[in-house]
Design an enzyme around this catalytic site. Structure first.
Site, PDB file in Angstrom:
ATOM      1  N   LYS A 134      75.856 -70.113  62.527  1.00  0.00           N
ATOM      2  CA  LYS A 134      75.320 -71.702  62.434  1.00  0.00           C
ATOM      3  C   LYS A 134      74.275 -71.505  63.466  1.00  0.00           C
ATOM      4  O   LYS A 134      72.916 -72.464  64.081  1.00  0.00           O
ATOM      5  CB  LYS A 134      76.753 -72.802  62.749  1.00  0.00           C
ATOM      6  CG  LYS A 134      77.758 -72.832  61.917  1.00  0.00           C
ATOM      7  CD  LYS A 134      78.222 -73.561  62.976  1.00  0.00           C
ATOM      8  CE  LYS A 134      79.572 -73.440  62.204  1.00  0.00           C
ATOM      9  NZ  LYS A 134      79.833 -73.790  61.016  1.00  0.00           N
TER      10      LYS A 134
ATOM     11  N   GLU B  14      76.023 -78.405  70.416  1.00  0.00           N
ATOM     12  CA  GLU B  14      75.537 -79.628  69.784  1.00  0.00           C
ATOM     13  C   GLU B  14      75.770 -80.361  70.992  1.00  0.00           C
ATOM     14  O   GLU B  14      76.832 -80.967  71.313  1.00  0.00           O
ATOM     15  CB  GLU B  14      75.880 -79.974  68.599  1.00  0.00           C
ATOM     16  CG  GLU B  14      75.595 -78.353  67.650  1.00  0.00           C
ATOM     17  CD  GLU B  14      75.817 -79.040  66.238  1.00  0.00           C
ATOM     18  OE1 GLU B  14      76.652 -79.763  65.907  1.00  0.00           O
ATOM     19  OE2 GLU B  14      75.175 -78.071  65.736  1.00  0.00           O
TER      20      GLU B  14
ATOM     21  N   HIS C 167      88.109 -82.439  60.755  1.00  0.00           N
ATOM     22  CA  HIS C 167      86.845 -81.626  60.504  1.00  0.00           C
ATOM     23  C   HIS C 167      86.429 -80.810  59.163  1.00  0.00           C
ATOM     24  O   HIS C 167      86.632 -80.131  58.387  1.00  0.00           O
ATOM     25  CB  HIS C 167      86.500 -80.523  62.215  1.00  0.00           C
ATOM     26  CG  HIS C 167      85.643 -81.610  62.697  1.00  0.00           C
ATOM     27  ND1 HIS C 167      85.507 -82.075  62.630  1.00  0.00           N
ATOM     28  CD2 HIS C 167      86.471 -80.217  63.694  1.00  0.00           C
ATOM     29  CE1 HIS C 167      85.639 -82.216  64.616  1.00  0.00           C
ATOM     30  NE2 HIS C 167      85.992 -81.568  64.868  1.00  0.00           N
TER      31      HIS C 167
ATOM     32  N   ARG D 132      77.156 -71.083  48.742  1.00  0.00           N
ATOM     33  CA  ARG D 132      78.177 -70.653  48.228  1.00  0.00           C
ATOM     34  C   ARG D 132      78.141 -72.045  47.404  1.00  0.00           C
ATOM     35  O   ARG D 132      77.623 -73.539  47.581  1.00  0.00           O
ATOM     36  CB  ARG D 132      79.575 -71.004  48.763  1.00  0.00           C
ATOM     37  CG  ARG D 132      80.069 -71.739  49.638  1.00  0.00           C
ATOM     38  CD  ARG D 132      81.152 -71.161  50.183  1.00  0.00           C
ATOM     39  NE  ARG D 132      81.639 -72.378  51.283  1.00  0.00           N
ATOM     40  CZ  ARG D 132      81.758 -73.809  51.481  1.00  0.00           C
ATOM     41  NH1 ARG D 132      82.101 -74.071  50.350  1.00  0.00           N
ATOM     42  NH2 ARG D 132      81.553 -73.960  52.505  1.00  0.00           N
TER      43      ARG D 132
HETATM   44  P1  ADP Z   1      81.850 -76.253  59.247  1.00  0.00           P
HETATM   45  O1  ADP Z   1      81.944 -74.788  59.406  1.00  0.00           O
HETATM   46  O2  ADP Z   1      84.144 -75.798  60.274  1.00  0.00           O
HETATM   47  O3  ADP Z   1      82.891 -76.974  57.855  1.00  0.00           O
HETATM   48  P2  ADP Z   1      80.675 -77.790  60.650  1.00  0.00           P
HETATM   49  O4  ADP Z   1      79.398 -77.270  61.203  1.00  0.00           O
HETATM   50  O5  ADP Z   1      80.091 -78.173  58.971  1.00  0.00           O
HETATM   51  O6  ADP Z   1      81.689 -76.699  60.671  1.00  0.00           O
HETATM   52  O7  ADP Z   1      81.095 -78.857  61.234  1.00  0.00           O
HETATM   53  C1  ADP Z   1      82.200 -80.063  60.608  1.00  0.00           C
HETATM   54  C2  ADP Z   1      82.479 -81.150  60.765  1.00  0.00           C
HETATM   55  O8  ADP Z   1      82.355 -81.515  62.334  1.00  0.00           O
HETATM   56  C3  ADP Z   1      81.015 -81.975  59.942  1.00  0.00           C
HETATM   57  O9  ADP Z   1      81.337 -82.608  58.790  1.00  0.00           O
HETATM   58  C4  ADP Z   1      81.587 -83.303  61.533  1.00  0.00           C
HETATM   59  O10 ADP Z   1      82.295 -84.340  60.718  1.00  0.00           O
HETATM   60  C5  ADP Z   1      82.218 -82.645  62.081  1.00  0.00           C
HETATM   61  N1  ADP Z   1      80.789 -82.655  63.424  1.00  0.00           N
HETATM   62  C6  ADP Z   1      79.867 -81.464  64.075  1.00  0.00           C
HETATM   63  N2  ADP Z   1      78.893 -81.487  64.075  1.00  0.00           N
HETATM   64  C7  ADP Z   1      78.858 -82.360  64.998  1.00  0.00           C
HETATM   65  C8  ADP Z   1      78.292 -82.832  66.392  1.00  0.00           C
HETATM   66  N3  ADP Z   1      77.382 -82.099  66.552  1.00  0.00           N
HETATM   67  N4  ADP Z   1      78.677 -84.640  66.429  1.00  0.00           N
HETATM   68  C9  ADP Z   1      79.879 -84.904  65.776  1.00  0.00           C
HETATM   69  N5  ADP Z   1      80.213 -84.369  64.782  1.00  0.00           N
HETATM   70  C10 ADP Z   1      79.809 -83.137  64.591  1.00  0.00           C
HETATM   71  P1  ADP Z   2      83.119 -77.141  54.582  1.00  0.00           P
HETATM   72  O1  ADP Z   2      84.227 -77.818  55.164  1.00  0.00           O
HETATM   73  O2  ADP Z   2      82.546 -75.861  55.055  1.00  0.00           O
HETATM   74  O3  ADP Z   2      82.044 -77.837  54.063  1.00  0.00           O
HETATM   75  P2  ADP Z   2      84.855 -77.130  51.794  1.00  0.00           P
HETATM   76  O4  ADP Z   2      85.627 -78.153  52.887  1.00  0.00           O
HETATM   77  O5  ADP Z   2      84.100 -76.695  50.887  1.00  0.00           O
HETATM   78  O6  ADP Z   2      84.032 -76.581  53.155  1.00  0.00           O
HETATM   79  O7  ADP Z   2      85.806 -75.399  52.939  1.00  0.00           O
HETATM   80  C1  ADP Z   2      86.531 -75.143  53.622  1.00  0.00           C
HETATM   81  C2  ADP Z   2      86.619 -73.871  54.075  1.00  0.00           C
HETATM   82  O8  ADP Z   2      87.741 -73.906  53.024  1.00  0.00           O
HETATM   83  C3  ADP Z   2      85.625 -73.550  52.989  1.00  0.00           C
HETATM   84  O9  ADP Z   2      85.266 -72.152  53.598  1.00  0.00           O
HETATM   85  C4  ADP Z   2      86.105 -73.089  51.982  1.00  0.00           C
HETATM   86  O10 ADP Z   2      85.715 -71.814  51.112  1.00  0.00           O
HETATM   87  C5  ADP Z   2      88.132 -72.995  52.023  1.00  0.00           C
HETATM   88  N1  ADP Z   2      88.462 -73.302  51.088  1.00  0.00           N
HETATM   89  C6  ADP Z   2      89.363 -74.726  50.983  1.00  0.00           C
HETATM   90  N2  ADP Z   2      89.520 -75.598  50.466  1.00  0.00           N
HETATM   91  C7  ADP Z   2      90.530 -74.128  49.642  1.00  0.00           C
HETATM   92  C8  ADP Z   2      90.982 -73.026  48.481  1.00  0.00           C
HETATM   93  N3  ADP Z   2      92.132 -74.542  48.071  1.00  0.00           N
HETATM   94  N4  ADP Z   2      91.294 -72.272  48.746  1.00  0.00           N
HETATM   95  C9  ADP Z   2      90.362 -71.109  49.309  1.00  0.00           C
HETATM   96  N5  ADP Z   2      89.623 -71.630  50.425  1.00  0.00           N
HETATM   97  C10 ADP Z   2      89.278 -72.842  50.132  1.00  0.00           C
HETATM   98 MG    MG Z   3      80.865 -78.094  57.248  1.00  0.00          MG
END
Ligand code: ADP
Ligand code: ADP
Ligand code: MG
Length: 661
Positions: free
Chosen positions: A122, A206, A241, A298
């Protein structure tokens, strides 16, 4: 990036569950052969049955099967596939795997390894996106990782801040730090979680955006310098999250912002030479600013909502792009129609802190699929929800020509999702979708937290009618439809009508339901109430007419009945003259809440602990659960160490409770 055009005839799907099944569906439609891989836990899984060919790859733990690159590549070579589809999760964002596929002359249906690497961290992703003029969440994503320096950066950014594992994903490795005093402890915890889950403790900071929405853009690029965006998805409804509900389009998003975000997302994809399907995740602040958060390189879990509003098949696009074909449509040709909503049905007990639930799916009945209702699932009744994989059971996706129409359809469809054997979040999802603030589109990533009190799902309570329905399901009386029609018996049951008493456990002791078959119908008594009913039992379906009219589905398992009423699932238990043992010693003996792995022991023998102190952390199904002291005391025994696999109810810690004054 230019690669030769190839013709894909056979694809190995390196995944399991719903996504493997979903990918194979498109492959079949395109006339492409599919190859499944499976672990010991999945020998009879749906994705194995759906494939043209299936290969065993190892034991149940993912590290020894679905993550075993060498093994999967060996199968791919042996099966002579042209390409591998990695689905999501597992190896889908693994650059090393992408390189190894290329070396073996097999196409990985996904972006080039360099693009994965650019977005894997990230921190690095933010640096690249900053250069490409994509707005970023204010923060620090540099290399200096000394705690003191990180604290200084946090001060500059201003509290509250969010700590994130640079290599994090799936909602893991994130810590909110409300104020400076908590920074160092949070940093340490975050680094520990990051090391354990991602093998790296690089952290970024962040600014914590309050009440934001999660709005992401689906992008697609080909090998010929074309890149487009397929509109947005709002995934604001999250818990810890992790996304729970996703929809497209984002409620209330104006066209100018939509276009600006779409164009920023395309810039982001171009900046890293992206190819294939990808998602740029943004935070949208309450005042309408959007900030890049991360890119997922992906197919996303929630891609079906985009398919529903565009009428496109994203897996087909992925395959075509991997073959070296140009994108099927240009930006101006892409249109969207109506509104789509997806909910993730999880095996979890929402009443018990969303504890993942494992076990056998004893009963599974989903609404009928149609043009408007889509069910992406990888399980059937009889399948096991194991501790080894994600607790997602299925995705339910609906479409409507307006958001209101989609919501209505979703509520109806959720009413028709009948599942027994494992606890599910179906009731919770109903409360969510029914909530007036969800219906008005007032969503944010805090929605579930903010409305926790309203969302706490109150399961419907049984009244006399439900006990009667339960009794009819359990009953061994020869009801119509149940195989031996009662008529055959009536010849020798002249005056003495066949009758049965069923006892259920109720709040204040046993409760009796008396059933009597008389003429063509049943007289049912429960407490003060008596009904005369014509009953037909057809498998798990009861059709009742007479004093009340109802059609319900139910499931009986020994002494337990699950009744799927319009108001939701009602559970009844047959009375058993046993004394529920009062578990008063649970304060003293702390047990594992489910099958899982001990990841951290926070105490040592002899240590004094206060009420609420963390004792042990257990991980199951990608989630951590804290076991805390209920009462103050001294640790008498520690039964496990970090790394141990434990089964549900295994004793973890014994406490000597302090004498109360
Ligand atoms: P992941 O790789 O686990 O998906 P993300 O960086 O996409 O992590 O963040 C997942 C979730 O956490 C976001 O969808 C949002 O709800 C919350 N989030 C992430 N960054 C922030 C931020 N800077 N401020 C508030 N909420 C955040
Ligand atoms: P993100 O939170 O990163 O935006 P997703 O919500 O699409 O993405 O999925 C969260 C994470 O968990 C990703 O790494 C996804 O590949 C994995 N994941 C979510 N659901 C499943 C599942 N049913 N089986 C395997 N992996 C999953
Ligand atoms: Mg994410």
């Amino acid at each position: 990036m230019q690669q030769d055009r190839i013709h894909i005839r056979k694809v190995l799907v390196a995944n399991r569950g719903e996504i493997a099944c979903r990918v194979m569906r498109t492959l079949r439609r395109m006339g492409i052969e599919s190859v499944a891989v499976y672990s010991d836990a999945d020998a009879e899984a749906q994705h194995v049955l759906a494939a043209d060919e299936a290969h065993w790859i190892g034991p149940a733990p993912a590290t020894e099967s679905y993550l075993d690159m060498a093994r999967i590549l060996a199968v791919a070579e042996q099966a002579e596939v042209d390409a591998i589809h990695p689905g999501y999760g597992f190896l889908s964002e693994n650059a090393e795997f992408a390189r190894r596929c290329a070396a073996a002359n097999i196409r990985l249906i996904g972006p080039p390894p360099e693009a994965m690497e650019a977005m894997a961290s990230k921190s690095r992703a933010k640096a690249i996106m900053g250069e490409a003029d994509v707005p970023l969440v204010p923060g620090y994503h540099g290399d200096d990782q000394t705690p003191e320096r990180l604290l200084e950066h946090a001060r500059e950014i201003g509290f509250p801040v969010l700590l994130k594992a640079a290599l994090g994903g799936g909602g893991k490795g994130m810590r909110l730090v409300p104020q400076e005093a908590e920074f160092m402890d949070a940093l340490e915890a975050c680094q520990r979680e990051a090391r354990a889950a991602f093998g790296d403790d690089h952290i970024l900071i962040e600014k914590y955006i309050t009440q934001p929405r999660h709005v992401e853009i689906q992008v697609f690029a080909d090998m010929h310098d074309n890149a487009v965006y397929l509109f947005e998805r709002d995934c604001s409804i999250q818990r810890r999250h992790q996304k729970v509900v996703e929809e497209a389009p984002a409620p209330g998003l104006d066209d100018a912002t939509r276009r600006a975000m779409g164009e920023a997302a395309v810039r982001a994809a171009r900046a890293i030479g992206y190819v294939g399907a990808g998602t740029i995740e943004f935070l949208l602040s309450a005042s309408g600013e959007y900030y890049f958060m991360e890119m997922n390189t992906r197919l996303q879990v929630e891609h079906p909502v985009t398919e529903m509003i565009t009428g496109l098949d994203l897996v087909e696009w992925q395959v075509r792009v991997s073959e070296g074909q140009p994108l099927p449509q240009a930006q101006e040709q892409l249109t969207r129609q109506g509104h789509a909503i997806e909910v993730r049905i999880y095996a979890e007990d929402t009443a018990q802190g969303f504890l993942p639930s494992t076990g056998t799916i004893e009963h599974l009945h989903m609404p009928a699929a149609s043009e408007y209702v889509r069910i992406d699932s990888g399980v059937v009744a009889g399948d096991e929800i194991s501790v080894y994989y994600d607790p997602m059971i299925a995705k339910l996706i609906v479409w409507g020509d307006s958001r209101e129409a989609a919501i209505r359809r979703m509520l109806r469809a959720l009413q028709q999702c009948h599942l027994a054997g494992v606890a599910t979040n179906i009731g919770f999802l109903r409360s969510l979708i029914e909530h007036s603030h969800f219906q008005s589109g007032a969503v944010s990533t805090h929605f579930i937290e903010d409305h926790a009190a309203d969302l706490a799902y109150d399961p419907p309570q049984p009244a006399a009618r439900e006990y009667i329905l339960g009794a009819l399901l359990i009953s061994t009386l020869p009801l119509a439809g149940s195989g031996e029609p009662w008529q055959e018996l009536s010849g020798f049951q002249l005056n003495d009508f066949p009758a049965q008493r069923v006892l259920f456990e109720a709040a204040d002791g046993p409760l009796a339901v008396d059933l009597e078959l008389q003429g063509g119908s049943v007289t049912a008594r429960c407490g003060e109430e008596t009904y005369r009913l014509d009953v037909r039992r057809d498998g798990d379906e009861l059709d009742v007419a007479g004093d009340f009219n109802l059609r319900v589905r139910g499931y009986c398992d020994g002494d337990r009945v699950a009744l799927f009423t319009a108001a939701g699932l009602i559970r009844l238990v047959r009375y058993q003259y046993r004394h529920a043992q009062q578990d008063s010693d649970s304060d003293q003996h702390l047990k594992a809440p489910m099958n899982g792995r001990v990841v951290h022991i926070a105490v040592t023998e002899g240590q004094q602990v206060a009420k609420g102190d963390l004792l042990v952390t257990v991980e199951a199904m990608k989630m951590e659960h804290s076991i805390r002291a209920h009462k103050p005391g001294r640790v008498k025994a520690v039964f496990h160490q970090a790394g141990d696999l434990v089964s549900a109810d295994a004793e973890l810690i014994e406490l000597e409770i302090d004498e109360e004054e």
